[in-house]
Scaffold this motif. Structure first.
Motif, PDB file in Angstrom:
ATOM      1  N   ARG A  55      27.722  54.349  31.770  1.00  0.00           N
ATOM      2  CA  ARG A  55      28.516  53.787  33.052  1.00  0.00           C
ATOM      3  C   ARG A  55      29.597  53.000  32.913  1.00  0.00           C
ATOM      4  O   ARG A  55      29.712  52.273  31.911  1.00  0.00           O
ATOM      5  N   ILE A  56      30.708  52.769  33.676  1.00  0.00           N
ATOM      6  CA  ILE A  56      31.585  51.536  33.649  1.00  0.00           C
ATOM      7  C   ILE A  56      31.308  50.680  35.011  1.00  0.00           C
ATOM      8  O   ILE A  56      31.201  51.255  36.101  1.00  0.00           O
ATOM      9  N   LEU A  57      30.883  49.442  34.581  1.00  0.00           N
ATOM     10  CA  LEU A  57      30.675  48.410  35.586  1.00  0.00           C
ATOM     11  C   LEU A  57      31.973  47.582  35.912  1.00  0.00           C
ATOM     12  O   LEU A  57      32.516  47.062  34.874  1.00  0.00           O
ATOM     13  N   VAL A  58      32.446  47.177  37.164  1.00  0.00           N
ATOM     14  CA  VAL A  58      33.466  46.431  37.588  1.00  0.00           C
ATOM     15  C   VAL A  58      32.521  45.135  38.314  1.00  0.00           C
ATOM     16  O   VAL A  58      32.088  45.269  39.340  1.00  0.00           O
ATOM     17  N   CYS A  59      32.946  44.116  37.593  1.00  0.00           N
ATOM     18  CA  CYS A  59      32.045  42.835  38.230  1.00  0.00           C
ATOM     19  C   CYS A  59      32.853  41.896  38.468  1.00  0.00           C
ATOM     20  O   CYS A  59      33.992  41.457  37.825  1.00  0.00           O
ATOM     21  N   ARG A  60      32.265  41.065  39.648  1.00  0.00           N
ATOM     22  CA  ARG A  60      33.015  39.770  40.083  1.00  0.00           C
ATOM     23  C   ARG A  60      32.804  38.658  39.155  1.00  0.00           C
ATOM     24  O   ARG A  60      31.623  38.522  38.550  1.00  0.00           O
ATOM     25  N   SER A  61      33.720  37.921  38.881  1.00  0.00           N
ATOM     26  CA  SER A  61      33.500  36.893  38.009  1.00  0.00           C
ATOM     27  C   SER A  61      34.011  35.476  38.553  1.00  0.00           C
ATOM     28  O   SER A  61      34.051  35.458  39.896  1.00  0.00           O
ATOM     29  N   GLY A  62      34.408  34.553  37.860  1.00  0.00           N
ATOM     30  CA  GLY A  62      34.823  33.095  38.540  1.00  0.00           C
ATOM     31  C   GLY A  62      35.857  33.344  39.021  1.00  0.00           C
ATOM     32  O   GLY A  62      36.791  33.973  38.832  1.00  0.00           O
ATOM     33  N   LYS A  63      36.418  32.280  40.067  1.00  0.00           N
ATOM     34  CA  LYS A  63      37.591  32.043  40.330  1.00  0.00           C
ATOM     35  C   LYS A  63      38.639  31.642  39.324  1.00  0.00           C
ATOM     36  O   LYS A  63      39.995  31.727  39.486  1.00  0.00           O
ATOM     37  N   PHE A  64      38.117  30.879  38.340  1.00  0.00           N
ATOM     38  CA  PHE A  64      39.064  30.236  37.380  1.00  0.00           C
ATOM     39  C   PHE A  64      38.798  30.803  35.763  1.00  0.00           C
ATOM     40  O   PHE A  64      39.686  30.212  34.942  1.00  0.00           O
ATOM     41  N   THR A  65      37.942  31.536  35.821  1.00  0.00           N
ATOM     42  CA  THR A  65      37.506  31.869  34.347  1.00  0.00           C
ATOM     43  C   THR A  65      36.966  33.367  34.328  1.00  0.00           C
ATOM     44  O   THR A  65      36.265  33.739  35.332  1.00  0.00           O
ATOM     45  N   THR A  66      37.235  34.237  33.173  1.00  0.00           N
ATOM     46  CA  THR A  66      36.622  35.514  33.360  1.00  0.00           C
ATOM     47  C   THR A  66      35.337  35.685  32.563  1.00  0.00           C
ATOM     48  O   THR A  66      34.593  36.767  32.594  1.00  0.00           O
ATOM     49  N   THR A  67      34.641  34.689  31.959  1.00  0.00           N
ATOM     50  CA  THR A  67      33.303  34.733  31.285  1.00  0.00           C
ATOM     51  C   THR A  67      32.189  34.900  32.350  1.00  0.00           C
ATOM     52  O   THR A  67      31.258  35.839  31.746  1.00  0.00           O
ATOM     53  N   PRO A  68      31.920  34.195  33.464  1.00  0.00           N
ATOM     54  CA  PRO A  68      30.800  34.660  34.388  1.00  0.00           C
ATOM     55  C   PRO A  68      30.754  35.845  34.890  1.00  0.00           C
ATOM     56  O   PRO A  68      31.684  36.670  35.261  1.00  0.00           O
ATOM     57  N   VAL A  69      29.469  36.511  34.906  1.00  0.00           N
ATOM     58  CA  VAL A  69      29.362  38.040  35.572  1.00  0.00           C
ATOM     59  C   VAL A  69      28.494  37.576  36.644  1.00  0.00           C
ATOM     60  O   VAL A  69      27.335  37.225  36.668  1.00  0.00           O
ATOM     61  N   LYS A  70      29.121  37.640  37.932  1.00  0.00           N
ATOM     62  CA  LYS A  70      28.134  37.320  39.150  1.00  0.00           C
ATOM     63  C   LYS A  70      27.562  38.400  39.945  1.00  0.00           C
ATOM     64  O   LYS A  70      26.574  38.227  40.456  1.00  0.00           O
ATOM     65  N   GLU A  71      28.153  39.508  39.985  1.00  0.00           N
ATOM     66  CA  GLU A  71      27.796  40.788  40.690  1.00  0.00           C
ATOM     67  C   GLU A  71      28.624  41.890  40.139  1.00  0.00           C
ATOM     68  O   GLU A  71      29.650  41.858  40.040  1.00  0.00           O
ATOM     69  N   VAL A  72      28.057  43.114  40.388  1.00  0.00           N
ATOM     70  CA  VAL A  72      28.375  44.493  40.205  1.00  0.00           C
ATOM     71  C   VAL A  72      29.076  44.644  41.712  1.00  0.00           C
ATOM     72  O   VAL A  72      28.537  44.878  42.621  1.00  0.00           O
ATOM     73  N   LEU A  73      30.504  44.865  41.470  1.00  0.00           N
ATOM     74  CA  LEU A  73      31.265  45.440  42.648  1.00  0.00           C
ATOM     75  C   LEU A  73      31.313  46.726  42.710  1.00  0.00           C
ATOM     76  O   LEU A  73      31.374  47.362  43.773  1.00  0.00           O
ATOM     77  N   ARG A  74      31.341  47.681  41.638  1.00  0.00           N
ATOM     78  CA  ARG A  74      31.560  49.120  41.589  1.00  0.00           C
ATOM     79  C   ARG A  74      31.125  49.534  40.218  1.00  0.00           C
ATOM     80  O   ARG A  74      31.297  49.078  39.360  1.00  0.00           O
TER      81      ARG A  74
END
Length: 120
Positions: free
Chosen positions: A57-76
């Motif tokens: 599958r392909i996951l689109v995940c929410r990340s940080g407000k100032f950086t792309t490295t954290p993965v906080k939750e799966v949005l879709r």
């Protein structure tokens, strides 16, 4: 540790057992060109995303407000057969992932790799 490696490691808790990552790249919800208008707009409305392409599958995940490295939750979650690109330009606008995302040129090869594996 490279940025892609950090994103992949941070996405690991959201993967199913046995699922392997084929590509990972960062994106943002607001075009960088808005910085010309106001840096404040960029910081208030911009959000980063991590796109994780696996063999299932392909996951689109929410990340940080100032950086792309954290993965906080799966949005879709999208089917693996979804074509993402082709990407072009400095900031490519992608609408294939359920929302308008802007992908920097440094990640275009990751988009191409994800699409190449999907079609094979």
């Amino acid at each position: 540790m490279a940025i892609r490696d950090k994103m992949q490691a941070n996405a690991a808790p959201f993967l199913r057992p046995g699922e392997t990552v084929q590509a990972v790249f960062g994106a943002q919800t607001l075009s960088q060109y808005y910085i010309v208008i106001s840096a404040l707009i960029l910081f208030i409305w911009n959000s980063y995303r991590v796109v994780v392409v696996t063999d299932q599958r392909i996951l689109v995940c929410r990340s940080g407000k100032f950086t792309t490295t954290p993965v906080k939750e799966v949005l879709r979650e999208l089917p693996r057969r979804t074509r993402i690109g082709p990407a072009s330009g400095l900031w490519w606008r992608c609408e294939a992932l359920g929302e308008r995302l802007y992908v920097h040129k440094r990640y275009h090869k990751d988009v191409a790799a994800a699409d190449a594996v999907a079609t094979s």
